[in-house]
Design an enzyme around this catalytic site. Structure first.
Site, mmCIF file in Angstrom:
data_model
loop_
_atom_site.group_PDB
_atom_site.id
_atom_site.type_symbol
_atom_site.label_atom_id
_atom_site.label_comp_id
_atom_site.label_asym_id
_atom_site.label_seq_id
_atom_site.Cartn_x
_atom_site.Cartn_y
_atom_site.Cartn_z
ATOM 1 N N ASN A 11 -13.846 3.602 -3.702
ATOM 2 C CA ASN A 11 -13.789 3.799 -3.213
ATOM 3 C C ASN A 11 -14.080 4.674 -2.669
ATOM 4 O OD1 ASN A 11 -10.922 1.887 -3.673
ATOM 5 N ND2 ASN A 11 -10.562 3.395 -5.991
ATOM 6 N N HIS A 53 -8.218 -8.754 6.206
ATOM 7 C CA HIS A 53 -9.306 -8.501 6.929
ATOM 8 C C HIS A 53 -9.030 -8.490 8.591
ATOM 9 C CE1 HIS A 53 -12.288 -7.554 3.808
ATOM 10 N NE2 HIS A 53 -11.555 -7.421 2.875
ATOM 11 N N ARG A 84 -5.261 -1.406 2.072
ATOM 12 C CA ARG A 84 -6.566 -1.704 1.499
ATOM 13 C C ARG A 84 -6.365 -1.037 0.132
ATOM 14 N NH1 ARG A 84 -12.253 0.923 1.951
ATOM 15 N NH2 ARG A 84 -13.448 -1.013 -0.213
ATOM 16 N N HIS A 115 -6.031 -1.923 -4.024
ATOM 17 C CA HIS A 115 -7.260 -1.158 -4.903
ATOM 18 C C HIS A 115 -6.253 -0.196 -5.455
ATOM 19 C CE1 HIS A 115 -11.004 -0.854 -2.525
ATOM 20 N NE2 HIS A 115 -10.021 -1.672 -2.787
HETATM 21 C C1 HEM Z 1 -11.781 -10.776 -1.945
HETATM 22 C C2 HEM Z 1 -12.568 -9.572 -1.838
HETATM 23 C C3 HEM Z 1 -12.569 -8.322 -0.859
HETATM 24 C C4 HEM Z 1 -13.619 -7.616 -0.486
HETATM 25 C C5 HEM Z 1 -14.746 -8.287 -1.081
HETATM 26 C C6 HEM Z 1 -13.731 -6.190 -0.086
HETATM 27 C C7 HEM Z 1 -14.338 -5.329 0.401
HETATM 28 C C8 HEM Z 1 -13.944 -4.732 1.472
HETATM 29 C C9 HEM Z 1 -14.684 -3.988 2.002
HETATM 30 C C10 HEM Z 1 -16.273 -3.665 2.233
HETATM 31 C C11 HEM Z 1 -14.034 -2.733 3.587
HETATM 32 C C12 HEM Z 1 -14.704 -2.069 4.152
HETATM 33 C C13 HEM Z 1 -15.049 -1.319 3.014
HETATM 34 C C14 HEM Z 1 -15.610 0.247 4.097
HETATM 35 O O1 HEM Z 1 -16.206 0.072 4.719
HETATM 36 O O2 HEM Z 1 -15.617 0.832 3.558
HETATM 37 C C15 HEM Z 1 -13.301 -3.243 3.569
HETATM 38 C C16 HEM Z 1 -11.783 -3.174 4.438
HETATM 39 C C17 HEM Z 1 -10.790 -3.774 4.597
HETATM 40 N N1 HEM Z 1 -10.334 -4.846 3.035
HETATM 41 FE FE1 HEM Z 1 -11.414 -5.690 1.714
HETATM 42 N N2 HEM Z 1 -11.638 -6.504 0.525
HETATM 43 C C18 HEM Z 1 -11.312 -7.724 -0.339
HETATM 44 C C19 HEM Z 1 -10.457 -8.399 -0.067
HETATM 45 C C20 HEM Z 1 -9.072 -7.276 0.425
HETATM 46 C C21 HEM Z 1 -8.120 -7.822 -0.238
HETATM 47 C C22 HEM Z 1 -6.887 -8.385 -0.828
HETATM 48 C C23 HEM Z 1 -6.661 -7.057 0.882
HETATM 49 C C24 HEM Z 1 -5.581 -6.753 1.342
HETATM 50 C C25 HEM Z 1 -4.891 -7.095 1.260
HETATM 51 C C26 HEM Z 1 -8.135 -6.011 2.076
HETATM 52 C C27 HEM Z 1 -7.990 -5.278 3.195
HETATM 53 C C28 HEM Z 1 -9.253 -4.445 3.642
HETATM 54 C C29 HEM Z 1 -8.144 -4.153 4.946
HETATM 55 C C30 HEM Z 1 -7.353 -4.180 5.301
HETATM 56 C C31 HEM Z 1 -9.795 -3.155 4.838
HETATM 57 C C32 HEM Z 1 -9.891 -2.142 6.441
HETATM 58 C C33 HEM Z 1 -9.641 -1.268 5.762
HETATM 59 C C34 HEM Z 1 -9.644 0.091 6.996
HETATM 60 O O3 HEM Z 1 -9.599 -0.216 8.203
HETATM 61 O O4 HEM Z 1 -9.133 1.492 6.261
HETATM 62 N N3 HEM Z 1 -8.860 -6.599 1.158
HETATM 63 N N4 HEM Z 1 -13.161 -4.762 2.615
#
Ligand code: HEM
Ligand SMILES: *[C@@H]1O[C@H](CO)[C@@H](O)[C@H](O)[C@H]1NC(C)=O
Ligand SMILES: *[C@@H]1O[C@H](CO)[C@@H](O)[C@H](O)[C@H]1NC(C)=O
Ligand SMILES: *[C@@H]1O[C@H](CO)[C@@H](O)[C@H](O)[C@H]1NC(C)=O
Ligand SMILES: *[C@@H]1O[C@H](CO)[C@@H](O)[C@H](O)[C@H]1NC(C)=O
Ligand SMILES: *[C@@H]1O[C@H](CO)[C@@H](O)[C@H](O)[C@H]1NC(C)=O
Ligand SMILES: *[C@@H]1O[C@H](CO)[C@@H](O)[C@H](O)[C@H]1NC(C)=O
Ligand SMILES: *[C@@H]1O[C@H](CO)[C@@H](O)[C@H](O)[C@H]1NC(C)=O
Length: 327
Positions: free
Chosen positions: A95, A194, A63, A67
């Protein structure tokens, strides 16, 4: 005639050699082969120990890279700390208290600086670390073209506007991807990130209790998952930072289960489940839910594409000594 052709081929070889030696603004798979031969090993070890300490860090690195790339390009702006004359991106809404992994990048950067001082950019380190994190979680391996340089600034406003939110509709998310040179298919594939990691309750809680303003949950949320998410995120403010797995079946494994969950109305974020409400994206989701190899192959290709967004190369930018500050 033959002589001319020969001379021409020598000249063009020299030009090619010049371009490869001095850089022509393009990324190059062998960029650090001579200047930091142990780079991939150092990064692999750093990511391996970070994951051995905490499995989730793999997801956090993925992530962090996303970002980085979506704000001013893949140039390490997200790694910069705030200073008296720079409002950085760490405190931007998507962030703050959310993006993680900075200490891992600091540790790897310190190890890399010991082996090859002032040679490898922070953004290349993050890009390679992300590749390794995905691979070590069971995902695909892909070669990473290198030679990105670190930027000289950051932009909090751009982080707030360019990063997608889980609360906005698919069209808005798609236009944010298109603005970065990606397409609708990339939205589906990269959302497959995800398949690992966690989300805090506040990022999806409105789906559980009062989605329509009349006290009903999101009708797109499968009922047994609804119950278990209500268990993790009770309807009170102090549950906002509790964590739920984004892929409820296999949160630690980089596989295609995320897509199987979407087919079953078991996506956690609203922005995940809406991929099933559009015919084009739903067809992609169905394809990936049925074929793990297809997803792994397409994910690797989209990751390389994402890692090229807005890169700085050649003589521009710098190689930061510390990832947290410009030199
Ligand atoms: C398509 C639009 C996307 C939205 C709206 C989105 C939104 C989010 C949100 C809200 C979270 C949780 C953050 C938190 O609870 O603090 C999250 C976690 C995460 N996102 Fe996304 N995301 C998107 C795309 C992506 C992309 C493109 C990737 C990587 C290729 C990605 C990888 C991740 C990962 C791996 C997590 C877990 C992080 C952790 O456990 O520390 N996301 N995302
Ligand atoms: C690379 O790592 C090996 C093993 O740790 C070490 O023996 C070697 O000196 C390193 N090479 C360079 C150029 O740092
Ligand atoms: C290990 O992981 C924990 C979080 O689970 C973190 O607080 C700590 O800093 C990590 N330690 C190292 C050495 O990475
Ligand atoms: C920061 O980003 C915003 C939104 O993209 C833009 O309007 C603004 O000009 C940028 N600021 C600087 C100093 O580049
Ligand atoms: C989606 O984008 C439109 C047009 O840019 C904007 O007016 C609207 O507020 C956005 N919706 C959300 C929920 O962000
Ligand atoms: C989808 O849900 C059905 C019914 O709840 C369940 O039998 C099936 O195993 C689920 N499929 C997946 C891939 O989880
Ligand atoms: C999308 O699928 C629905 C239901 O299968 C169908 O009724 C609709 O015509 C389709 N829309 C488009 C634009 O293909
Ligand atoms: C689904 O996969 C098949 C091949 O397995 C391909 O022909 C088709 O275009 C794919 N559809 C989408 C929407 O990706």
């Amino acid at each position: 005639m033959a002589q001319n052709a020969y001379a021409f081929s020598i000249i063009s070889s020299l030009c090619l050699m010049f371009m490869f030696t001095f850089g022509n603004g393009q990324l190059d798979y062998k960029f650090y082969d001579n200047t930091c031969p142990n780079l991939t090993r150092i990064i692999r070890n750093g990511v391996w120990s970070a994951i051995a300490n905490e499995t989730r860090i793999a997801a956090s690195l993925l992530r962090l890279h996303f970002h980085d790339c979506f704000v001013l390009g893949c140039e390490g702006s997200i790694l910069l700390d705030d200073t008296s004359n720079l409002r950085g991106e760490k405190n931007a809404l998507p962030n703050r208290n959310s993006v993680r992994g900075f200490e891992v990048i600091d540790q790897i950067k310190a190890d890399v600086e010991k082996a090859c001082p002032s040679t490898v950019s922070c953004t290349d380190i993050l890009t390679l670390a992300t590749r390794d994190a995905v691979f070590l979680s069971g995902g695909p391996f892909w070669p990473v073209p290198l030679g990105r340089r670190d930027g000289l600034t950051a932009n909090e406003t751009a982080a707030n506007t360019d990063l997608p939110s889980p609360f906005e509709p698919l069209e808005n998310i798609t236009s944010k991807f298109v603005a970065k040179g990606l397409n609708l298919k990339d939205v589906v594939i990269l959302s497959g990130g995800h398949t690992i990691g966690f989300a805090q309750c506040f990022t999806f809680k409105q789906r559980l209790f009062n989605f329509d303003g009349a006290g009903n949950p999101d009708p797109l949320l499968e009922t047994s998952l609804l119950d278990s998410l209500r268990g993790i995120c009770p309807n009170q403010d102090n549950s906002d930072t509790n964590l739920a797995p984004l892929d409820v079946a296999t949160v630690r494994k980089f596989d295609n289960s995320y897509f199987k969950m979407l087919v079953n109305n078991s996506g956690v974020l609203q922005s995940d489940q809406v991929l099933m409400t559009d015919n084009t994206t739903a067809a992609c989701v169905l394809n990936y839910s049925k074929s793990l190899p297809l997803f792994l192959k397409d994910f690797a290709a989209s990751m390389v594409k994402m890692s090229k967004i807005g890169v700085i190369t050649g003589q521009e930018g710098q190689i930061r000594r510390s990832c947290r500050a410009v030199n």
